[in-house]
Scaffold this active site. Structure first.
Site, mmCIF file in Angstrom:
data_model
loop_
_atom_site.group_PDB
_atom_site.id
_atom_site.type_symbol
_atom_site.label_atom_id
_atom_site.label_comp_id
_atom_site.label_asym_id
_atom_site.label_seq_id
_atom_site.Cartn_x
_atom_site.Cartn_y
_atom_site.Cartn_z
ATOM 1 N N ARG A 189 -0.680 37.457 16.702
ATOM 2 C CA ARG A 189 -0.818 37.235 15.251
ATOM 3 C C ARG A 189 -1.940 36.233 14.968
ATOM 4 N NH1 ARG A 189 4.376 35.195 11.947
ATOM 5 N NH2 ARG A 189 3.783 33.162 12.715
ATOM 6 N N ARG B 297 17.040 26.178 7.667
ATOM 7 C CA ARG B 297 16.641 25.946 9.059
ATOM 8 C C ARG B 297 17.359 24.753 9.661
ATOM 9 N NH1 ARG B 297 11.199 28.627 8.726
ATOM 10 N NH2 ARG B 297 10.245 28.417 10.745
ATOM 11 N N LYS C 11 11.033 38.236 10.871
ATOM 12 C CA LYS C 11 11.739 38.033 9.594
ATOM 13 C C LYS C 11 10.875 38.447 8.406
ATOM 14 C CE LYS C 11 12.122 33.580 10.443
ATOM 15 N NZ LYS C 11 11.525 33.327 11.760
ATOM 16 N N ARG D 18 -3.531 32.034 11.561
ATOM 17 C CA ARG D 18 -2.666 30.943 11.088
ATOM 18 C C ARG D 18 -2.831 29.741 11.999
ATOM 19 N NH1 ARG D 18 3.534 32.342 9.722
ATOM 20 N NH2 ARG D 18 3.908 30.379 10.785
ATOM 21 N N ARG E 27 7.381 24.804 17.984
ATOM 22 C CA ARG E 27 8.201 25.505 16.972
ATOM 23 C C ARG E 27 9.430 26.142 17.620
ATOM 24 N NH1 ARG E 27 3.590 29.023 15.092
ATOM 25 N NH2 ARG E 27 5.061 30.238 13.852
HETATM 26 P P1 ADP Z 1 7.759 30.842 11.591
HETATM 27 O O1 ADP Z 1 9.110 31.425 11.364
HETATM 28 O O2 ADP Z 1 6.850 31.740 12.354
HETATM 29 O O3 ADP Z 1 7.797 29.447 12.174
HETATM 30 P P2 ADP Z 1 7.352 30.126 8.768
HETATM 31 O O4 ADP Z 1 6.280 30.657 7.898
HETATM 32 O O5 ADP Z 1 8.753 30.453 8.415
HETATM 33 O O6 ADP Z 1 6.992 30.680 10.217
HETATM 34 O O7 ADP Z 1 7.229 28.535 8.869
HETATM 35 C C1 ADP Z 1 6.004 27.879 9.160
HETATM 36 C C2 ADP Z 1 6.202 26.361 9.081
HETATM 37 O O8 ADP Z 1 6.578 25.992 7.739
HETATM 38 C C3 ADP Z 1 7.323 25.794 9.959
HETATM 39 O O9 ADP Z 1 6.880 25.531 11.290
HETATM 40 C C4 ADP Z 1 7.682 24.505 9.184
HETATM 41 O O10 ADP Z 1 6.754 23.476 9.437
HETATM 42 C C5 ADP Z 1 7.527 24.931 7.734
HETATM 43 N N1 ADP Z 1 8.809 25.440 7.164
HETATM 44 C C6 ADP Z 1 9.043 26.698 6.720
HETATM 45 N N2 ADP Z 1 10.312 26.819 6.281
HETATM 46 C C7 ADP Z 1 10.891 25.605 6.449
HETATM 47 C C8 ADP Z 1 12.196 25.093 6.218
HETATM 48 N N3 ADP Z 1 13.176 25.855 5.704
HETATM 49 N N4 ADP Z 1 12.439 23.792 6.524
HETATM 50 C C9 ADP Z 1 11.477 23.020 7.031
HETATM 51 N N5 ADP Z 1 10.239 23.426 7.296
HETATM 52 C C10 ADP Z 1 9.928 24.713 7.012
#
Ligand code: ADP
Length: 187
Positions: free
Chosen positions: A127, A88, A13, A133, A144
């Site tokens: 990654r 989400r 994404k 990260r 996740r």
């Molecule tokens: P990925 O898609 O690889 O999990 P992101 O950078 O989108 O990576 O998200 C990393 C973390 O940030 C998630 O595991 C969560 O803890 C938090 N997070 C990101 N976006 C949201 C969201 N919309 N709602 C709740 N938690 C979020």
């Protein structure tokens, strides 16, 4: 143009958001990036978010909805925006609908990146070596992916009912995925 990019962690994404940002003059809003910045700056938001992110869980809806509600009112969002990693949960999706209704705006497309789980794990582990990260370790990755299945996957049917979902194959080269993405949204 309001575009939502959806898919499990590691689906691409963020990478593909960048290709749209470069081609159309709209901005990307990544809740993950905003939260990681807050964590590194040790703000109140960051301190709250960190414990959820470290375990691979979701930050509570009211926190992320608050972030988005403020962000979409900034002037640079007036041409449209790409949401990467938001919504989400059903609660976040409903809150987004309410927000957009207030501004008389509509979601144009929701693109779902389809990538098999095995490939996601390989990508995220690779990654972790490049970017370091803290949530890209095997236990957190598994969590996740599980959280995605439990909380986020149901949004596919939520948006499908409204005819907004565009499925794309998220495997192959970045360029291949970019082509599929662009043709799925008609650009
Ligand atoms: P990925 O898609 O690889 O999990 P992101 O950078 O989108 O990576 O998200 C990393 C973390 O940030 C998630 O595991 C969560 O803890 C938090 N997070 C990101 N976006 C949201 C969201 N919309 N709602 C709740 N938690 C979020």
């Amino acid at each position: 143009m309001i575009l939502i990019l959806m898919g499990p962690p590691g689906a691409g994404k963020g990478t593909q958001s960048q290709s749209i940002v470069d081609s159309l003059s709209i901005i990307q809003i990544s809740t993950g990036d905003i939260l990681r910045k807050a964590v590194s700056e040790e703000t109140d938001l960051g301190l709250t978010a960190k414990k959820y992110m470290d375990s691979g869980g979701l930050v509570p809806d009211e926190v992320v909805v608050g972030i988005i509600a403020e962000r979409v009112q900034e002037p640079d969002c007036s041409n449209g925006f790409i949401l990467d990693g938001f919504p989400r949960t059903k609660g976040q999706a409903t809150a987004l609908d309410e927000m957009l209704e207030k501004f008389n705006k509509q979601i144009n497309h929701v693109v779902y990146f389809d990538v098999p789980e095995k490939e996601l794990i390989v990508r995220l582990l690779s990654r972790s070596q490049k970017e370091g990260r803290s949530d890209d370790n095997l236990d957190t990755i598994k969590n996740r992916l599980q959280v995605f299945k439990e909380k986020t996957e149901e949004l596919i049917s939520f948006y499908q009912l409204r005819g907004l979902i565009r499925y794309i194959d998220g495997t192959g080269s970045e360029e291949d995925v970019k082509e599929r993405l662009f043709s799925s949204i008609g650009i």
